[in-house]
Design an enzyme around this catalytic site. Structure first.
Site, mmCIF file in Angstrom:
data_model
loop_
_atom_site.group_PDB
_atom_site.id
_atom_site.type_symbol
_atom_site.label_atom_id
_atom_site.label_comp_id
_atom_site.label_asym_id
_atom_site.label_seq_id
_atom_site.Cartn_x
_atom_site.Cartn_y
_atom_site.Cartn_z
ATOM 1 N N GLY A 15 0.776 -1.240 0.000
ATOM 2 C CA GLY A 15 0.000 0.000 0.000
ATOM 3 C C GLY A 15 0.802 1.282 0.000
ATOM 4 N N ASN A 17 1.812 3.025 -2.531
ATOM 5 C CA ASN A 17 1.216 3.958 -3.506
ATOM 6 C C ASN A 17 -0.128 4.477 -3.025
ATOM 7 O OD1 ASN A 17 2.761 4.336 -6.168
ATOM 8 N ND2 ASN A 17 3.053 2.165 -5.676
ATOM 9 N N MET A 102 -3.331 -6.582 -7.581
ATOM 10 C CA MET A 102 -2.652 -7.665 -8.268
ATOM 11 C C MET A 102 -3.592 -8.734 -8.838
ATOM 12 S SD MET A 102 0.225 -6.333 -8.075
ATOM 13 C CE MET A 102 1.383 -7.523 -8.703
ATOM 14 N N HIS A 121 2.289 0.675 -13.347
ATOM 15 C CA HIS A 121 2.993 -0.591 -13.555
ATOM 16 C C HIS A 121 4.504 -0.345 -13.470
ATOM 17 C CE1 HIS A 121 3.440 -4.698 -14.902
ATOM 18 N NE2 HIS A 121 4.430 -4.266 -15.662
HETATM 19 C C1 GAR Z 1 3.986 -1.172 -7.228
HETATM 20 O O1 GAR Z 1 5.338 -1.229 -7.613
HETATM 21 C C2 GAR Z 1 3.093 -1.207 -8.456
HETATM 22 O O2 GAR Z 1 3.623 -0.566 -9.556
HETATM 23 C C3 GAR Z 1 2.994 -2.688 -8.699
HETATM 24 O O3 GAR Z 1 2.861 -3.254 -7.406
HETATM 25 C C4 GAR Z 1 3.600 -2.447 -6.486
HETATM 26 C C5 GAR Z 1 2.707 -2.175 -5.306
HETATM 27 O O4 GAR Z 1 3.422 -1.539 -4.281
HETATM 28 N N1 GAR Z 1 1.891 -3.015 -9.528
HETATM 29 C C6 GAR Z 1 1.901 -4.014 -10.391
HETATM 30 O O5 GAR Z 1 2.839 -4.772 -10.525
HETATM 31 C C7 GAR Z 1 0.638 -4.143 -11.200
HETATM 32 N N2 GAR Z 1 0.819 -5.115 -12.232
HETATM 33 P P1 GAR Z 1 2.643 -0.837 -3.096
HETATM 34 O O6 GAR Z 1 1.641 -1.866 -2.563
HETATM 35 O O7 GAR Z 1 3.697 -0.514 -2.092
HETATM 36 O O8 GAR Z 1 1.954 0.358 -3.658
#
Ligand code: GAR
Length: 199
Positions: A15, A17, A102, A121
């Site tokens: 989380g 982002n 995801m 992404h």
């Molecule tokens: C982030 O790096 C995002 O870009 C990626 O998951 C991570 C989540 O981090 N998303 C994907 O790979 C989508 N295919 P977070 O939970 O710390 O935000």
């Protein structure tokens, strides 16, 4: 007065982002009452019961409702999307922000919300689509990778690109150091991209 865009964030994991967007568009905006902000974070949904994002959002912004809607296996997707749609209606949502969500949304769901679902992404799409993009790019040995913000279309990680930023993979980098660099970029460009679209 400027029309507010009501957004819902979908997240599955850590989380960072989601939290960053909540800081930019909710916490900082409340603290600086004169800040111009057309974006309202109306709710957060996680498909994973014990995902850290749930507790983090509840602590940082107790006034933002957080929902857990189970969706691990494809058999749960129909129910997940039905419940999500009812939250979307209830909160009058105009934009769905995927922040480390995801799971794949069905073609029917995505088509219903054309140009209203945005994703971040951790690669330079169309390279390294799907899961584990950071590690895949690192293992492949590319010298440059990056971050892409894009609209979600029925084909996974293939929607129109809103913005991208490149990161160089140095000889001294590890998957972990690359991940940190990518997250730094994500936390900067995701709010910037949303502001560009909506504010
Ligand atoms: C982030 O790096 C995002 O870009 C990626 O998951 C991570 C989540 O981090 N998303 C994907 O790979 C989508 N295919 P977070 O939970 O710390 O935000």
């Amino acid at each position: 007065m400027q029309k507010k865009i009501n957004c819902i964030i979908l997240a599955s994991g850590n989380g960072s982002n989601a939290l960053n967007l909540i800081h930019v568009f909710h916490i900082d905006t409340k603290e600086h009452k004169n800040a111009v902000c057309g974006i309202n974070i109306s709710a957060v949904v996680s498909n994973i019961k014990n995902a850290p994002v749930i507790e983090k959002v509840r602590l940082a912004a107790p006034d933002i409702p957080v929902f857990f809607l189970p969706y691990v296996s494809v058999s749960e997707r129909g129910n997940f999307e039905k419940e999500l749609e009812s939250i979307i209606k209830r909160f009058n949502i105009n934009c769905i922000i995927l922040a480390g969500f995801m799971r794949i949304l069905s073609k029917e769901f995505v088509s219903k919300f054309h140009k209203k679902i945005i994703n971040i992404h951790p690669s330079l799409l169309p390279a390294f689509k799907g899961k584990d993009a950071i590690k895949s790019a690192f293992d492949y040995g590319v010298k440059y990778t990056g971050v892409t913000v894009h609209y979600v279309t029925p084909e996974v990680d293939a929607g129109p690109i809103i913005c991208q930023e490149v990161v160089k993979i140095e000889e001294t980098d590890t998957v972990e150091s690359l991940e940190l660099k990518i997250h730094d970029i994500e936390h900067r460009i995701y709010p910037a991209a949303l502001k560009k679209i909506f504010v």
